[in-house]
Write a protein that holds these residues in place. Structure first.
Motif, PDB file in Angstrom:
ATOM      1  N   ASP A   1     -10.588   7.599   3.976  1.00 42.85           N
ATOM      2  CA  ASP A   1      -9.776   8.663   4.565  1.00 42.85           C
ATOM      3  C   ASP A   1     -10.593   9.570   5.473  1.00 42.85           C
ATOM      4  O   ASP A   1     -10.224  10.713   5.730  1.00 42.85           O
ATOM      5  CB  ASP A   1      -9.084   9.477   3.472  1.00 42.85           C
ATOM      6  CG  ASP A   1     -10.042   9.987   2.398  1.00 42.85           C
ATOM      7  OD1 ASP A   1     -11.279   9.871   2.581  1.00 42.85           O
ATOM      8  OD2 ASP A   1      -9.556  10.485   1.366  1.00 42.85           O
TER       9      ASP A   1
ATOM     10  N   ASN B   1      -3.046   9.840  -6.016  1.00 41.19           N
ATOM     11  CA  ASN B   1      -4.117   8.864  -5.813  1.00 41.19           C
ATOM     12  C   ASN B   1      -5.403   9.670  -5.844  1.00 41.19           C
ATOM     13  O   ASN B   1      -5.626  10.521  -4.979  1.00 41.19           O
ATOM     14  CB  ASN B   1      -3.970   8.143  -4.475  1.00 41.19           C
ATOM     15  CG  ASN B   1      -4.998   7.032  -4.283  1.00 41.19           C
ATOM     16  OD1 ASN B   1      -6.143   7.160  -4.705  1.00 41.19           O
ATOM     17  ND2 ASN B   1      -4.595   5.960  -3.624  1.00 41.19           N
TER      18      ASN B   1
ATOM     19  N   VAL C   1      -7.233   6.322  -0.155  1.00 48.05           N
ATOM     20  CA  VAL C   1      -6.883   7.579   0.505  1.00 48.05           C
ATOM     21  C   VAL C   1      -6.427   8.570  -0.562  1.00 48.05           C
ATOM     22  O   VAL C   1      -5.443   8.330  -1.264  1.00 48.05           O
ATOM     23  CB  VAL C   1      -5.776   7.388   1.558  1.00 48.05           C
ATOM     24  CG1 VAL C   1      -5.359   8.724   2.156  1.00 48.05           C
ATOM     25  CG2 VAL C   1      -6.251   6.437   2.653  1.00 48.05           C
TER      26      VAL C   1
ATOM     27  N   THR D   1      -5.245   2.271  -1.793  1.00 50.09           N
ATOM     28  CA  THR D   1      -5.363   2.664  -0.393  1.00 50.09           C
ATOM     29  C   THR D   1      -6.710   3.286  -0.068  1.00 50.09           C
ATOM     30  O   THR D   1      -7.078   3.364   1.104  1.00 50.09           O
ATOM     31  CB  THR D   1      -4.268   3.668   0.009  1.00 50.09           C
ATOM     32  OG1 THR D   1      -4.462   4.882  -0.723  1.00 50.09           O
ATOM     33  CG2 THR D   1      -2.883   3.109  -0.258  1.00 50.09           C
TER      34      THR D   1
ATOM     35  N   TYR E   1       0.854  -1.181   0.000  1.00 47.11           N
ATOM     36  CA  TYR E   1       0.000   0.000   0.000  1.00 47.11           C
ATOM     37  C   TYR E   1       0.898   1.242   0.000  1.00 47.11           C
ATOM     38  O   TYR E   1       1.821   1.337   0.812  1.00 47.11           O
ATOM     39  CB  TYR E   1      -0.884   0.026   1.246  1.00 47.11           C
ATOM     40  CG  TYR E   1      -2.000  -0.977   1.220  1.00 47.11           C
ATOM     41  CD1 TYR E   1      -3.256  -0.626   0.730  1.00 47.11           C
ATOM     42  CD2 TYR E   1      -1.814  -2.270   1.704  1.00 47.11           C
ATOM     43  CE1 TYR E   1      -4.294  -1.546   0.717  1.00 47.11           C
ATOM     44  CE2 TYR E   1      -2.849  -3.191   1.693  1.00 47.11           C
ATOM     45  CZ  TYR E   1      -4.084  -2.822   1.196  1.00 47.11           C
ATOM     46  OH  TYR E   1      -5.099  -3.733   1.186  1.00 47.11           O
ATOM     47  N   THR E   2       0.626   2.167  -0.895  1.00 47.31           N
ATOM     48  CA  THR E   2       1.437   3.375  -0.991  1.00 47.31           C
ATOM     49  C   THR E   2       0.561   4.577  -0.653  1.00 47.31           C
ATOM     50  O   THR E   2      -0.197   5.075  -1.489  1.00 47.31           O
ATOM     51  CB  THR E   2       2.031   3.533  -2.397  1.00 47.31           C
ATOM     52  OG1 THR E   2       2.667   2.315  -2.791  1.00 47.31           O
ATOM     53  CG2 THR E   2       3.047   4.671  -2.433  1.00 47.31           C
ATOM     54  N   TYR E   3       0.653   5.024   0.601  1.00 47.48           N
ATOM     55  CA  TYR E   3      -0.169   6.140   1.067  1.00 47.48           C
ATOM     56  C   TYR E   3       0.451   7.472   0.643  1.00 47.48           C
ATOM     57  O   TYR E   3       1.660   7.550   0.363  1.00 47.48           O
ATOM     58  CB  TYR E   3      -0.321   6.074   2.581  1.00 47.48           C
ATOM     59  CG  TYR E   3      -1.192   4.927   3.033  1.00 47.48           C
ATOM     60  CD1 TYR E   3      -2.571   5.077   3.135  1.00 47.48           C
ATOM     61  CD2 TYR E   3      -0.629   3.679   3.338  1.00 47.48           C
ATOM     62  CE1 TYR E   3      -3.374   4.015   3.541  1.00 47.48           C
ATOM     63  CE2 TYR E   3      -1.432   2.618   3.742  1.00 47.48           C
ATOM     64  CZ  TYR E   3      -2.806   2.789   3.830  1.00 47.48           C
ATOM     65  OH  TYR E   3      -3.600   1.743   4.210  1.00 47.48           O
ATOM     66  N   PRO E   4      -0.346   8.542   0.612  1.00 48.23           N
ATOM     67  CA  PRO E   4       0.186   9.831   0.168  1.00 48.23           C
ATOM     68  C   PRO E   4       1.412  10.311   0.930  1.00 48.23           C
ATOM     69  O   PRO E   4       2.277  10.976   0.344  1.00 48.23           O
ATOM     70  CB  PRO E   4      -1.013  10.775   0.357  1.00 48.23           C
ATOM     71  CG  PRO E   4      -2.201   9.904   0.119  1.00 48.23           C
ATOM     72  CD  PRO E   4      -1.823   8.581   0.748  1.00 48.23           C
ATOM     73  N   ASP E   5       1.520   9.974   2.219  1.00 47.81           N
ATOM     74  CA  ASP E   5       2.704  10.423   2.953  1.00 47.81           C
ATOM     75  C   ASP E   5       3.959   9.646   2.567  1.00 47.81           C
ATOM     76  O   ASP E   5       5.060   9.966   3.020  1.00 47.81           O
ATOM     77  CB  ASP E   5       2.480  10.374   4.461  1.00 47.81           C
ATOM     78  CG  ASP E   5       2.177   8.982   4.994  1.00 47.81           C
ATOM     79  OD1 ASP E   5       2.184   8.014   4.194  1.00 47.81           O
ATOM     80  OD2 ASP E   5       1.928   8.848   6.209  1.00 47.81           O
ATOM     81  N   GLU E   6       3.778   8.617   1.733  1.00 49.05           N
ATOM     82  CA  GLU E   6       4.923   7.859   1.222  1.00 49.05           C
ATOM     83  C   GLU E   6       5.256   8.230  -0.227  1.00 49.05           C
ATOM     84  O   GLU E   6       6.181   7.659  -0.801  1.00 49.05           O
ATOM     85  CB  GLU E   6       4.632   6.367   1.301  1.00 49.05           C
ATOM     86  CG  GLU E   6       4.378   5.862   2.709  1.00 49.05           C
ATOM     87  CD  GLU E   6       3.891   4.421   2.723  1.00 49.05           C
ATOM     88  OE1 GLU E   6       4.636   3.565   3.231  1.00 49.05           O
ATOM     89  OE2 GLU E   6       2.781   4.164   2.220  1.00 49.05           O
TER      90      GLU E   6
END
Length: 222
Positions: A172, A163, A150, A148, A126-131
């Motif tokens: 989210d 995303n 999100v 995600t 999972y690649t979240y925006p903070d990553e």
């Protein structure tokens, strides 16, 4: 050139129709996967994307419906997969089964994956925006991720990672359906949220015999 970005529709026809109605005019529309799963209109959502000839990549729920998945799904996810597998016609299943795990559109400027560009199955990470980082970008100007649920976007000197959020099941904390629009000429991105009739979806979930929480979580954006 403006490109509309959608992802994670998850069989939510009501949300998809609302997003498509509310989206400003775009030259192209693309989808980062998970057309089916969870909600009770997998066939309608597939047919809408097919009718519009929307470039789409394979999501993990799509993959689970037509083949194997590396995930161990929970009860809600499993129920949605089984429902879609039973409801979809042969041509709809064939369309899902032919989706690639990545694709590049708009003359090579927009790349679509569902999970992570370095993950061969696109789902295990999972690649979240903070990553997000510039290192995720390859030769493309815009990398579009889903998975995600999100929403988030980051712009770098040489490109954008985005995303667009989930159309059919945001996670989210915002229950509104998510999408995004990229302007390739200006190399900018705008994220959007739109309200839709969640109660109608909840009723349809109950009528379809799907787990109740599929519907109740929609109102909480989780």
């Amino acid at each position: 050139m403006k490109v509309g970005l959608i992802s994670d529709i998850h069989g939510n026809r009501v949300a998809l129709e609302t997003v498509l109605e509310e989206m400003p005019p775009v030259d192209e529309l693309v989808c980062a996967g998970d057309v089916v799963g969870y909600n009770p209109w997998p066939g309608d959502c597939i047919d809408e994307l097919r009718r519009r000839d929307v470039p789409t990549v394979l999501g993990n729920h799509d993959d689970a419906v037509v083949g194997e998945t590396p995930f161990r799904f929970n009860g809600m996810a499993r129920a949605g997969v089984e429902y879609a597998n039973a409801e979809l016609a042969a041509d709809q299943l064939a369309w899902l089964g032919e989706l690639p795990t990545e694709r590049t559109e708009c003359g090579g400027r927009v790349k679509l994956v569902h999970g992570h560009p370095d993950d061969p199955h696109r789902y295990a990470r999972y690649t979240y925006p903070d990553e997000f980082s510039a290192g995720l970008l390859g030769d493309e100007d815009v990398l579009v991720l889903g998975h995600t649920h999100v929403q988030g976007a980051k712009q770098y000197g040489d490109g954008i990672v985005v995303n667009p959020g989930s159309v059919g099941q945001p996670r989210d904390g915002d229950p509104r359906a998510g999408y995004a629009v990229v302007d390739l000429a200006a190399l900018t991105v705008e994220t959007h949220r739109v309200e839709y009739d969640i109660e109608a979806v909840q009723q349809a979930v109950t009528e379809a015999g799907l787990p109740e929480r599929i519907g109740t979580r929609l109102a909480r954006g989780e």
